[in-house]
Scaffold this motif. Structure first.
Motif, short mmCIF file in Angstrom:
data_model
loop_
_atom_site.label_atom_id
_atom_site.label_comp_id
_atom_site.label_asym_id
_atom_site.label_seq_id
_atom_site.Cartn_x
_atom_site.Cartn_y
_atom_site.Cartn_z
N PRO A 3 69.65 57.14 44.81
CA PRO A 3 68.23 57.44 44.91
C PRO A 3 67.77 58.18 43.66
CG PRO A 3 69.38 58.02 46.94
CD PRO A 3 70.42 57.71 45.90
N ASP A 7 64.41 63.00 44.27
CA ASP A 7 64.80 63.04 45.67
C ASP A 7 65.92 64.04 45.89
OD1 ASP A 7 65.15 61.67 48.46
OD2 ASP A 7 67.14 61.61 47.54
N ASP A 48 75.63 58.92 46.83
CA ASP A 48 74.69 57.94 47.37
C ASP A 48 74.03 58.55 48.61
OD1 ASP A 48 73.24 55.84 48.32
OD2 ASP A 48 74.93 54.47 48.59
N ARG A 49 72.92 59.20 48.40
CA ARG A 49 72.27 59.96 49.46
C ARG A 49 71.62 59.09 50.52
NH1 ARG A 49 71.45 61.96 44.64
NH2 ARG A 49 69.36 61.08 44.40
N SER A 50 71.47 57.82 50.24
CA SER A 50 70.84 56.92 51.22
C SER A 50 71.70 56.74 52.46
CB SER A 50 70.56 55.56 50.57
OG SER A 50 71.77 54.91 50.21
N ARG A 53 72.96 60.96 56.64
CA ARG A 53 71.94 61.17 57.67
C ARG A 53 71.54 62.64 57.78
NH1 ARG A 53 73.78 57.40 62.85
NH2 ARG A 53 73.65 55.38 61.77
#
Length: 292
Positions: A3, A7, A48-50, A53
């Motif tokens: 991201p 962000d 990979d922060r996507s 949760r």
């Protein structure tokens, strides 16, 4: 694909204060805590922060693991530390009122006596409210083992929590009285303030003059301050701060060598049962701005 950078910062910054508190409770050092949180941010930035949760849980886990790595070497350093070891003092600031008890000096010293894993399990579950499944994932232990770690820690910590936290106004009054009596050499006033079983810890780290062992009992503790008063000719050093330090009443003074010093008091039933003095300059760098 990661991201965007913005962000990472936007999601991290609201969590930073809590992460610093977690790291400080683990390490007892503001400097090391801030370094750990900065390293956690770098790792967060590279993740990979996507697929994450719960950023808070991920970052708490990262900070805890980094702290555990540091504690492995810290144990060796503490074993060779000259004189009593005290955590770096933290002054109360606006908005800290709800966390003062969990930053209290007596609690920090109780945590220091725990194993690193006990400390982590207790802090993550009891203080920060993580479930034992998440604690287990952080510590790479099964949940049952983490429950046992937290239970052992809780038993030890509970014995060191103040039964009746001193009223803020009363704490300030006794701090003023003790500061005046201890620096002027007023033995009668000290007799009215100190409990018979009082203990004093002075942390100079081998850099500044300090007692090499804790001093137990009224006679030895009052003798320490009578000696200080004689050396200083009864003169009171400038007070740079008065208020809560690690959740207990205390003051910051500017000593005659030009270095700040903190004094914190543990008070029970109207008597001082603990005096904690930090003189080690390495632990006071973050307070040097008070002298400017």
């Amino acid at each position: 694909m990661l991201p965007p950078d913005g962000d990472a910062a936007d999601r991290f910054q609201p969590l930073r204060p809590g992460l610093v508190r977690l790291a400080y409770r683990m390490l007892g050092s503001i400097t090391e805590a801030e370094d750990v949180v900065q390293e956690a941010y770098i790792r967060w930035h590279q993740t990979d922060r996507s697929v994450i949760r719960e950023p808070g849980a991920f970052l708490s886990r990262t900070v805890t693991r980094l702290c555990l790595d540091i504690l492995k070497s810290a144990r060796v350093r503490r074993e060779t530390y000259i004189g009593p070891w005290l955590p770096e003092p933290v002054l109360e600031t606006a908005g800290d009122e709800d966390v003062s008890e969990d930053l209290s000096l007596t609690l920090m010293m109780a945590l220091e006596r725990l194993s690193p894993l006990e400390r982590a399990a207790f802090l993550l579950h009891d203080v920060f409210g993580l479930g034992f499944e998440e604690v287990a994932a952080t510590l790479d232990r099964d949940p049952a083992a983490c429950r046992q770690l937290a239970a052992r820690a809780r038993k030890n910590v509970r014995a060191d929590r103040p039964r009746y936290p001193v009223d803020r106004e009363e704490g300030e009054r006794m701090t003023d009285a003790f500061f005046a009596a201890s620096r002027s050499g007023d033995l009668t006033a000290l007799q009215n303030l100190l409990a018979e079983n009082v203990v004093a810890y002075t942390d100079g780290g081998g850099v500044r003059n300090a007692a090499l062992n804790p001093l137990f009992g009224f006679r030895r503790v009052s003798g320490l301050f009578m000696g200080v008063a004689r050396k200083d000719d009864g003169r009171l050093p400038p007070v740079l701060y008065k208020g809560l330090i690690n959740g207990l009443p205390g003051i910051v003074t500017l000593e005659k060598d030009g270095i700040v010093q903190t004094m914190t008091l543990d008070i029970e039933d109207g008597r001082i049962v603990g005096v904690y003095i930090v003189r080690n300059p390495e632990k006071l760098r973050h307070l040097s701005g008070l002298a400017n």
